[in-house]
Scaffold this active site. Sequence first.
Site, PDB file in Angstrom:
ATOM      1  CE1 TYR A   1      -8.862   3.682   8.026  1.00  0.00           C
ATOM      2  CE2 TYR A   1      -9.126   5.932   8.829  1.00  0.00           C
ATOM      3  CZ  TYR A   1      -8.312   4.893   8.406  1.00  0.00           C
ATOM      4  OH  TYR A   1      -6.953   5.069   8.364  1.00  0.00           O
TER       5      TYR A   1
ATOM      6  CG  ASP B   1      -6.934 -12.851   3.945  1.00  0.00           C
ATOM      7  OD1 ASP B   1      -7.107 -11.890   4.733  1.00  0.00           O
ATOM      8  OD2 ASP B   1      -7.887 -13.405   3.356  1.00  0.00           O
TER       9      ASP B   1
ATOM     10  CE  LYS C   1      -6.915   2.641  10.942  1.00  0.00           C
ATOM     11  NZ  LYS C   1      -5.857   1.630  10.816  1.00  0.00           N
TER      12      LYS C   1
ATOM     13  CG  ASP D   1      -0.613  -6.493   0.241  1.00  0.00           C
ATOM     14  OD1 ASP D   1      -0.290  -5.332   0.553  1.00  0.00           O
ATOM     15  OD2 ASP D   1      -1.771  -6.781  -0.160  1.00  0.00           O
TER      16      ASP D   1
ATOM     17  NE  ARG E   1      -2.626  -4.493  -3.322  1.00  0.00           N
ATOM     18  CZ  ARG E   1      -2.121  -3.309  -3.644  1.00  0.00           C
ATOM     19  NH1 ARG E   1      -1.861  -3.030  -4.903  1.00  0.00           N
ATOM     20  NH2 ARG E   1      -1.845  -2.420  -2.717  1.00  0.00           N
TER      21      ARG E   1
ATOM     22  N   GLY F   1       0.808  -1.206   0.000  1.00  0.00           N
ATOM     23  CA  GLY F   1       0.000   0.000   0.000  1.00  0.00           C
ATOM     24  C   GLY F   1       0.849   1.266   0.000  1.00  0.00           C
TER      25      GLY F   1
HETATM   26  N1  LIG Z   1      -2.345   6.604   4.093  1.00  0.00           N
HETATM   27  C1  LIG Z   1      -2.796   7.407   5.048  1.00  0.00           C
HETATM   28  O1  LIG Z   1      -2.974   8.614   4.824  1.00  0.00           O
HETATM   29  C2  LIG Z   1      -3.089   6.840   6.423  1.00  0.00           C
HETATM   30  C3  LIG Z   1      -3.389   7.737   7.465  1.00  0.00           C
HETATM   31  C4  LIG Z   1      -3.676   7.232   8.729  1.00  0.00           C
HETATM   32  C5  LIG Z   1      -3.622   5.862   8.969  1.00  0.00           C
HETATM   33  N2  LIG Z   1      -3.308   5.012   7.941  1.00  0.00           N
HETATM   34  C6  LIG Z   1      -3.304   3.580   8.239  1.00  0.00           C
HETATM   35  O2  LIG Z   1      -2.068   2.999   7.827  1.00  0.00           O
HETATM   36  C7  LIG Z   1      -2.299   1.657   7.350  1.00  0.00           C
HETATM   37  C8  LIG Z   1      -1.738   1.516   5.943  1.00  0.00           C
HETATM   38  O3  LIG Z   1      -2.328   2.513   5.129  1.00  0.00           O
HETATM   39  P1  LIG Z   1      -2.013   2.641   3.567  1.00  0.00           P
HETATM   40  O4  LIG Z   1      -2.300   4.055   3.208  1.00  0.00           O
HETATM   41  O5  LIG Z   1      -0.712   2.041   3.244  1.00  0.00           O
HETATM   42  O6  LIG Z   1      -3.206   1.745   2.989  1.00  0.00           O
HETATM   43  P2  LIG Z   1      -3.376   1.179   1.482  1.00  0.00           P
HETATM   44  O7  LIG Z   1      -4.835   1.038   1.243  1.00  0.00           O
HETATM   45  O8  LIG Z   1      -2.555   1.959   0.537  1.00  0.00           O
HETATM   46  O9  LIG Z   1      -2.716  -0.277   1.636  1.00  0.00           O
HETATM   47  C9  LIG Z   1      -3.318  -1.280   2.401  1.00  0.00           C
HETATM   48  C10 LIG Z   1      -2.749  -2.622   1.963  1.00  0.00           C
HETATM   49  O10 LIG Z   1      -3.407  -3.645   2.714  1.00  0.00           O
HETATM   50  C11 LIG Z   1      -3.616  -4.738   1.842  1.00  0.00           C
HETATM   51  N3  LIG Z   1      -4.725  -5.558   2.371  1.00  0.00           N
HETATM   52  C12 LIG Z   1      -6.053  -5.339   2.292  1.00  0.00           C
HETATM   53  N4  LIG Z   1      -6.727  -6.343   2.882  1.00  0.00           N
HETATM   54  C13 LIG Z   1      -5.797  -7.202   3.355  1.00  0.00           C
HETATM   55  C14 LIG Z   1      -5.872  -8.421   4.080  1.00  0.00           C
HETATM   56  N5  LIG Z   1      -7.045  -8.982   4.407  1.00  0.00           N
HETATM   57  N6  LIG Z   1      -4.716  -9.025   4.417  1.00  0.00           N
HETATM   58  C15 LIG Z   1      -3.515  -8.495   4.080  1.00  0.00           C
HETATM   59  N7  LIG Z   1      -3.384  -7.356   3.381  1.00  0.00           N
HETATM   60  C16 LIG Z   1      -4.527  -6.706   3.037  1.00  0.00           C
HETATM   61  C17 LIG Z   1      -3.936  -4.122   0.487  1.00  0.00           C
HETATM   62  O11 LIG Z   1      -3.700  -5.046  -0.573  1.00  0.00           O
HETATM   63  C18 LIG Z   1      -2.974  -2.930   0.473  1.00  0.00           C
HETATM   64  O12 LIG Z   1      -1.753  -3.256  -0.149  1.00  0.00           O
HETATM   65  C19 LIG Z   1      -3.801   1.429   7.471  1.00  0.00           C
HETATM   66  O13 LIG Z   1      -4.075   0.796   8.690  1.00  0.00           O
HETATM   67  C20 LIG Z   1      -4.369   2.827   7.478  1.00  0.00           C
HETATM   68  O14 LIG Z   1      -5.595   2.874   8.147  1.00  0.00           O
HETATM   69  C21 LIG Z   1      -3.053   5.472   6.680  1.00  0.00           C
END
Ligand SMILES: NC(=O)c1ccc[n+]([C@@H]2O[C@H](COP(=O)([O-])OP(=O)(O)OC[C@H]3O[C@@H](n4cnc5c(N)ncnc54)[C@H](O)[C@@H]3O)[C@@H](O)[C@H]2O)c1
Length: 326
Positions: free
Chosen positions: A143, A54, A147, A34, A36, A11
Site C-alpha cells: 500500500y 474499472d 502511495k 465505481d 461495483r 467506498g
Molecule cells: N479511508 C481511509 O482511512 C483512507 C486514509 C488514507 C487514504 N485513503 C485513500 O482514499 C482512497 C479512498 O479510500 P476509501 O476508504 O474510500 O476506500 P474503500 O476501500 O472504502 O473504497 C474504494 C472503492 O474503490 C472501488 N474500486 C476498487 N477497485 C476498483 C477499480 N479497479 N476501479 C474502480 N473502482 C475500484 C471499490 O469498489 C470501492 O468502492 C484510497 O485511495 C485510499 O487509499 C483512505
Amino acid sequence: MRNILVTGAFGQIGSELIPALQQRYGAEHVIVSDIRMAPLQSRVATERNFEHVDCTQPQQIIDAVRRHDIDTIYHLAALLSAVAEERPHLAWSINMGGLYNVLEAARQCRCRVFFPSSIGAFGPSTPRDHTPQVTIQRPTTMYGVTKASGELLCDYYAARFGLDVRGLRLPGLISYVAPPGGGTTDYAVEIFYQALRYKHYRCFLGPATRLDMMYMPDATRAMIELMEAAGAALKYRNAYNVTAMSISPEDLAAEIRKHIPGFVIDYQVDPVRQSIADSWPRSLDDSAARTDWGFAPRFDLASMTADMLARLGETVTGPEGRRAPA
Ligand SMILES: NC(=O)c1ccc[n+]([C@@H]2O[C@H](COP(=O)([O-])OP(=O)(O)OC[C@H]3O[C@@H](n4cnc5c(N)ncnc54)[C@H](O)[C@@H]3O)[C@@H](O)[C@H]2O)c1
C-alpha cells in the site's frame, strides 16, 4: 467549472464526498463511478449520473470523461493497506495502474486531478513524531509503495505536462456512513458500533498504538478546499500532510467511556496490521497545508466522539434490539 468524475465512489470516502460535492456544485455536475454497480436504493447514484468504470481499463476512464464533459477527477479507487498486503499484485495493478490511467486521461482531456495519498506513504525510517512535509519515504507495505510512487507520479505529471494535480496524505478516517474498506485504522470506526451494541470491543491494534486520525467531514472539506485553492499558492503537487488528532485505542476507549460508562476494550493484536501501524508516523506536521491553503480541522477527539455516538445511536441498536444508549 464543468463536471466532476469520482472514481471508487462507493467506498468509505466517496459515500460522504459525493453528497458534499453534490451540495456544493449541484447534483447534475457530479458523476459517480465505481467498479461495483450502484446499490439499488443508492442515495447518490442514479441512472443518469452513474458510470461503471474499472480504473485498470484506460478506455473506460477516457470514455466517461468525454461523455460527461469532465474537467475534474477525484480518484478514490484503490485497495487499502490490509487488503493490499493480502493481494499485493492486485494492489499494484489497481493503485498504480489505476492512477497512471487517470493521470493519462487527465493529460489527454485537460482535467484536474485529486489524489488521496496516506500516512502509509511513510515508513519505519521516517521520523515518527511531528513527521515533516518533506522527509524520508521508504514504506515497507505494498500500500505504502503505491502511495509513495503515486505521489512521485503526480509530481511528474505536474512538472512534465503542467497537469493540475493535488493531493493529501490522509490519516485514518473515522466515519459513520459507509464501513471502512480494509485499512489499518479501521478499529477507530468498528469500536463505535461495538460500543453501542455490546459495550465491548476487541481491538486488533495494541492499546498504545498512536496514529493520526481525522473525522470524515473534515476530510471531505479538506479535499474540496484544496481543489478550490489558488494553484499558485501550492508548493507541493504530490500530497500535503493533514491531520486532526493523534490518538491510540486506549485514548479513544477512554473518550467513549465518558458517554457509555462500563464500555470495555480488550486486545487481540493482529500481527500484520500491528506491524503496518508500527511502520507509520504517530503524528504529522501539517503546517505546510495550513500555510499554503488554510487547512484547519474542526473536530478533535472529544467532538468527533460525541458526534459519532449521536449519529450512530440513531440507527445502531443494542443486542436486544433496543435503541443503544448514547
Ligand atoms: N479511508 C481511509 O482511512 C483512507 C486514509 C488514507 C487514504 N485513503 C485513500 O482514499 C482512497 C479512498 O479510500 P476509501 O476508504 O474510500 O476506500 P474503500 O476501500 O472504502 O473504497 C474504494 C472503492 O474503490 C472501488 N474500486 C476498487 N477497485 C476498483 C477499480 N479497479 N476501479 C474502480 N473502482 C475500484 C471499490 O469498489 C470501492 O468502492 C484510497 O485511495 C485510499 O487509499 C483512505
